[in-house]
Motif scaffolding. Structure first.
Motif, PDB file in Angstrom:
ATOM      1  N   LEU A  48      27.517 -26.327 -10.206  1.00  0.00           N
ATOM      2  CA  LEU A  48      28.555 -25.525 -10.201  1.00  0.00           C
ATOM      3  C   LEU A  48      28.383 -24.846  -8.352  1.00  0.00           C
ATOM      4  CD1 LEU A  48      31.384 -25.615 -11.239  1.00  0.00           C
ATOM      5  CD2 LEU A  48      29.880 -23.306 -13.092  1.00  0.00           C
ATOM      6  N   THR A  49      26.561 -24.233  -8.994  1.00  0.00           N
ATOM      7  CA  THR A  49      27.108 -23.261  -7.894  1.00  0.00           C
ATOM      8  C   THR A  49      26.346 -23.758  -6.189  1.00  0.00           C
ATOM      9  OG1 THR A  49      24.966 -22.472  -9.513  1.00  0.00           O
ATOM     10  CG2 THR A  49      24.887 -21.807  -7.202  1.00  0.00           C
ATOM     11  N   LEU A  50      26.478 -25.142  -6.180  1.00  0.00           N
ATOM     12  CA  LEU A  50      26.749 -25.604  -4.874  1.00  0.00           C
ATOM     13  C   LEU A  50      28.245 -26.012  -4.640  1.00  0.00           C
ATOM     14  CD1 LEU A  50      23.994 -28.764  -4.814  1.00  0.00           C
ATOM     15  CD2 LEU A  50      23.860 -26.074  -3.561  1.00  0.00           C
ATOM     16  N   SER A  51      29.377 -26.277  -5.644  1.00  0.00           N
ATOM     17  CA  SER A  51      30.075 -26.118  -5.649  1.00  0.00           C
ATOM     18  C   SER A  51      31.108 -25.100  -4.501  1.00  0.00           C
ATOM     19  CB  SER A  51      30.993 -27.124  -6.690  1.00  0.00           C
ATOM     20  OG  SER A  51      30.780 -26.382  -7.769  1.00  0.00           O
ATOM     21  N   SER A  52      30.378 -23.739  -5.224  1.00  0.00           N
ATOM     22  CA  SER A  52      30.920 -22.230  -4.739  1.00  0.00           C
ATOM     23  C   SER A  52      30.788 -21.875  -3.492  1.00  0.00           C
ATOM     24  CB  SER A  52      30.262 -21.671  -6.297  1.00  0.00           C
ATOM     25  OG  SER A  52      28.965 -21.488  -5.657  1.00  0.00           O
ATOM     26  N   ILE A  53      30.011 -22.722  -2.948  1.00  0.00           N
ATOM     27  CA  ILE A  53      29.065 -22.675  -1.816  1.00  0.00           C
ATOM     28  C   ILE A  53      30.414 -22.690  -0.344  1.00  0.00           C
ATOM     29  CG2 ILE A  53      27.430 -22.277   0.577  1.00  0.00           C
ATOM     30  CD1 ILE A  53      25.679 -22.891  -1.222  1.00  0.00           C
ATOM     31  N   ASN A  54      31.157 -21.851   0.975  1.00  0.00           N
ATOM     32  CA  ASN A  54      32.198 -22.087   1.062  1.00  0.00           C
ATOM     33  C   ASN A  54      31.682 -23.139   1.965  1.00  0.00           C
ATOM     34  OD1 ASN A  54      34.903 -21.040   0.000  1.00  0.00           O
ATOM     35  ND2 ASN A  54      33.532 -19.545   1.184  1.00  0.00           N
ATOM     36  N   GLU A  55      32.551 -25.068   3.311  1.00  0.00           N
ATOM     37  CA  GLU A  55      32.000 -24.882   3.665  1.00  0.00           C
ATOM     38  C   GLU A  55      29.567 -26.123   3.349  1.00  0.00           C
ATOM     39  OE1 GLU A  55      33.944 -27.255   5.860  1.00  0.00           O
ATOM     40  OE2 GLU A  55      35.803 -25.797   5.243  1.00  0.00           O
ATOM     41  N   LEU A  56      29.873 -26.075   2.296  1.00  0.00           N
ATOM     42  CA  LEU A  56      28.284 -26.755   2.394  1.00  0.00           C
ATOM     43  C   LEU A  56      28.795 -27.800   3.194  1.00  0.00           C
ATOM     44  CD1 LEU A  56      25.596 -26.482   0.483  1.00  0.00           C
ATOM     45  CD2 LEU A  56      26.742 -27.740  -0.949  1.00  0.00           C
ATOM     46  N   TYR A  57      29.052 -28.640   3.225  1.00  0.00           N
ATOM     47  CA  TYR A  57      28.883 -29.839   3.790  1.00  0.00           C
ATOM     48  C   TYR A  57      28.154 -29.609   5.272  1.00  0.00           C
ATOM     49  CZ  TYR A  57      29.034 -34.561   5.855  1.00  0.00           C
ATOM     50  OH  TYR A  57      28.312 -35.813   6.344  1.00  0.00           O
ATOM     51  N   ALA A  58      29.342 -28.257   5.834  1.00  0.00           N
ATOM     52  CA  ALA A  58      29.331 -28.181   7.520  1.00  0.00           C
ATOM     53  C   ALA A  58      28.224 -27.566   7.573  1.00  0.00           C
ATOM     54  CB  ALA A  58      30.793 -27.873   7.431  1.00  0.00           C
ATOM     55  N   ARG A  59      27.588 -26.727   6.973  1.00  0.00           N
ATOM     56  CA  ARG A  59      26.445 -25.836   6.882  1.00  0.00           C
ATOM     57  C   ARG A  59      24.767 -26.746   6.646  1.00  0.00           C
ATOM     58  NH1 ARG A  59      27.534 -20.273   5.898  1.00  0.00           N
ATOM     59  NH2 ARG A  59      29.907 -20.284   5.149  1.00  0.00           N
ATOM     60  N   LEU A  60      25.011 -27.448   6.130  1.00  0.00           N
ATOM     61  CA  LEU A  60      23.613 -28.768   6.023  1.00  0.00           C
ATOM     62  C   LEU A  60      23.513 -29.555   7.056  1.00  0.00           C
ATOM     63  CD1 LEU A  60      24.182 -29.550   2.185  1.00  0.00           C
ATOM     64  CD2 LEU A  60      22.375 -27.694   3.177  1.00  0.00           C
ATOM     65  N   ARG A  61      24.963 -29.737   7.657  1.00  0.00           N
ATOM     66  CA  ARG A  61      24.913 -30.370   8.443  1.00  0.00           C
ATOM     67  C   ARG A  61      24.570 -29.997   9.736  1.00  0.00           C
ATOM     68  NH1 ARG A  61      23.910 -35.943   8.707  1.00  0.00           N
ATOM     69  NH2 ARG A  61      25.209 -36.739   6.970  1.00  0.00           N
ATOM     70  N   LEU A  62      24.609 -28.697   9.834  1.00  0.00           N
ATOM     71  CA  LEU A  62      24.813 -28.070  11.490  1.00  0.00           C
ATOM     72  C   LEU A  62      23.202 -27.361  11.109  1.00  0.00           C
ATOM     73  CD1 LEU A  62      25.853 -26.354  14.094  1.00  0.00           C
ATOM     74  CD2 LEU A  62      26.193 -24.265  12.144  1.00  0.00           C
ATOM     75  N   TRP A  63      22.373 -26.487  10.355  1.00  0.00           N
ATOM     76  CA  TRP A  63      21.200 -26.540   9.925  1.00  0.00           C
ATOM     77  C   TRP A  63      20.479 -28.081  10.192  1.00  0.00           C
ATOM     78  CZ3 TRP A  63      19.380 -24.299   4.089  1.00  0.00           C
ATOM     79  CH2 TRP A  63      17.930 -23.541   5.162  1.00  0.00           C
TER      80      TRP A  63
END
Length: 412
Positions: A48-63
């Motif tokens: 639930l905490t992971l799903s609350s982060i905006n654009e999580l997939y984009a942030r991880l891919r960029l990182w």
């Protein structure tokens, strides 16, 4: 993007396995609404905490792209540099040119032809071709001829280190890495735009990532240009070595570098063996040349050019002193007493051992020696006679004297 908290492996694990789907997110929310008094478990709370982060997939891919970019760039740039450097060194390598020239001459002599070149694959067969007399390989004869005609050549293998490293590189995979870098860089721009929509245009994160992505895009374009130019130089090298155009296009970089590297390794090994054999033969010839001679008859132990200087030095050290060996045996030595007149007359005479040292106590020493080794002055010890038969012996002597007198009178 704190690398001390999460590393590359952790990011990849979240991207591949731990990202919640929309269905999982909806089920967790429904369960929370239905049972507001029951707290969520650790796993559900994490999702639930992971799903609350905006654009999580984009942030991880960029990182992830930011973390692995330097390593990818190094894996692509180093082989390109080695290939460029190896091509330049191979073109100016004299040993490689002599090897190809001698091989072409041997092939033309054996085949009775006047060919202008030979296929590159023939280098792999050189160690396998052997003569019928001594069973030496063609590579052995090649090393002997090159050492005789071109003594200043090297072992070749130590001069083509870049090509040896290129033979271990998968160039098809390298091209894929370069394309992946370009594709990930383009996708990272899209990820950054999506993140900026939620974080705002004035965020510090946006400024840092813009600088990084701009620099990465420029570097990737430069790498692509270098890759094309290095490949062009490689094809020019193949054409320079006599390969046809269609064969140069089909010749793989890895295969070409492997042929050159393996042949160079075989050449170095055979060359070292030939040099060792030549040294052994030279030592054997030297031993045969000096066999049966005295040690002072050889060059290393013969009389040097400074023999006269050595004789003069011995004469100076001798300084007129005559040893016992030069005067003869010790028993033949005659001592001479020199008075004042004879001393002045014999200044240039040879100095004896007795004159060299103080001999005042010689008489005492000789007396001790005579006492130890010679006979004493006492009379020899007589054997005692028994007294029991002494009278009978006297009577016998008287009778003998009388008998002697009787015989004498008869003869008269």
């Amino acid at each position: 993007m704190d690398n001390s908290i999460m590393n590359k492996e952790s990011i990849e694990k979240i991207l591949n396995k731990l990202l919640p789907t929309e269905e999982e997110k909806q089920l967790i929310l429904d369960a929370q609404i239905a049972n507001p008094d029951i707290p969520l478990g650790t796993a559900e709370q994490f999702l639930l905490t992971l799903s609350s982060i905006n654009e999580l997939y984009a942030r991880l891919r960029l990182w992830l792209f930011k973390l692995e970019y330097e390593q990818l760039e190094q894996e692509v740039s180093e082989p390109l540099m080695d290939l460029k450097k190896g091509i330049e060194e191979l073109c100016v390598n004299k040993t490689f040119k002599y090897i190809l020239s001698v091989l072409l001459g041997i092939g033309n002599f054996l085949n009775g032809s006047q060919a202008r070149g030979f296929s590159l694959d023939f280098l792999t067969k050189v160690p396998e071709v052997k003569d019928t007399a001594h069973k030496h390989s063609l590579l052995h004869h090649l090393c002997v001829m090159i050492l005789e005609q071109f003594p200043g050549t090297s072992d070749l293998y130590s001069e083509i280190g870049p090509l040896t490293r290129c033979s271990r590189v998968d160039w098809d995979e390298l091209e894929k890495k370069l394309l992946k870098m370009e594709r990930d860089c383009k996708a990272s721009w899209d990820y950054l735009r999506a993140i900026v929509k939620h974080d705002g245009a004035s965020s510090e994160f946006k400024g840092k990532m813009l600088v990084f992505l701009a620099d990465a895009a420029e570097r990737i374009m430069i790498l692509q240009i270098i890759y094309k130019r290095v490949l062009n130089r490689y094809h020019k090298l193949l054409l320079f070595m006599g390969l046809p155009v269609y064969a140069a296009r089909e010749q793989k970089i890895n295969a070409f570098c492997k042929i050159i590297s393996e042949f160079a390794l075989e050449y170095r090994t055979t060359r070292d063996k030939v040099i060792q054999q030549q040294l052994k033969k030279a030592n054997q010839r030297e031993r045969n040349r000096t066999r049966g001679k005295m040690i002072n008859e050889t060059e290393n132990f013969s009389k040097s050019k400074d023999a006269k200087t050595d004789d003069a030095l011995h004469a100076v050290l001798k300084n007129g002193y005559a040893s016992c060996d030069e005067r003869g045996l010790p028993g033949q030595r005659i001592r001479r007493k020199h008075d004042a007149k004879s001393l002045g007359a014999s200044k240039g005479s040879i100095t004896t051992d007795s004159e060299m040292y103080d001999t005042g106590d010689d008489e005492l020493l000789e007396a001790c020696v005579r006492t130890a080794t010679g006979q004493t002055g006492r009379a020899p010890r007589e054997r005692r006679r028994s007294r029991s038969n002494r009278k009978s012996w006297d009577v016998l002597h008287e009778n003998l004297d009388e008998l002697r007198n009787v015989l004498v009178q008869k003869e008269r």
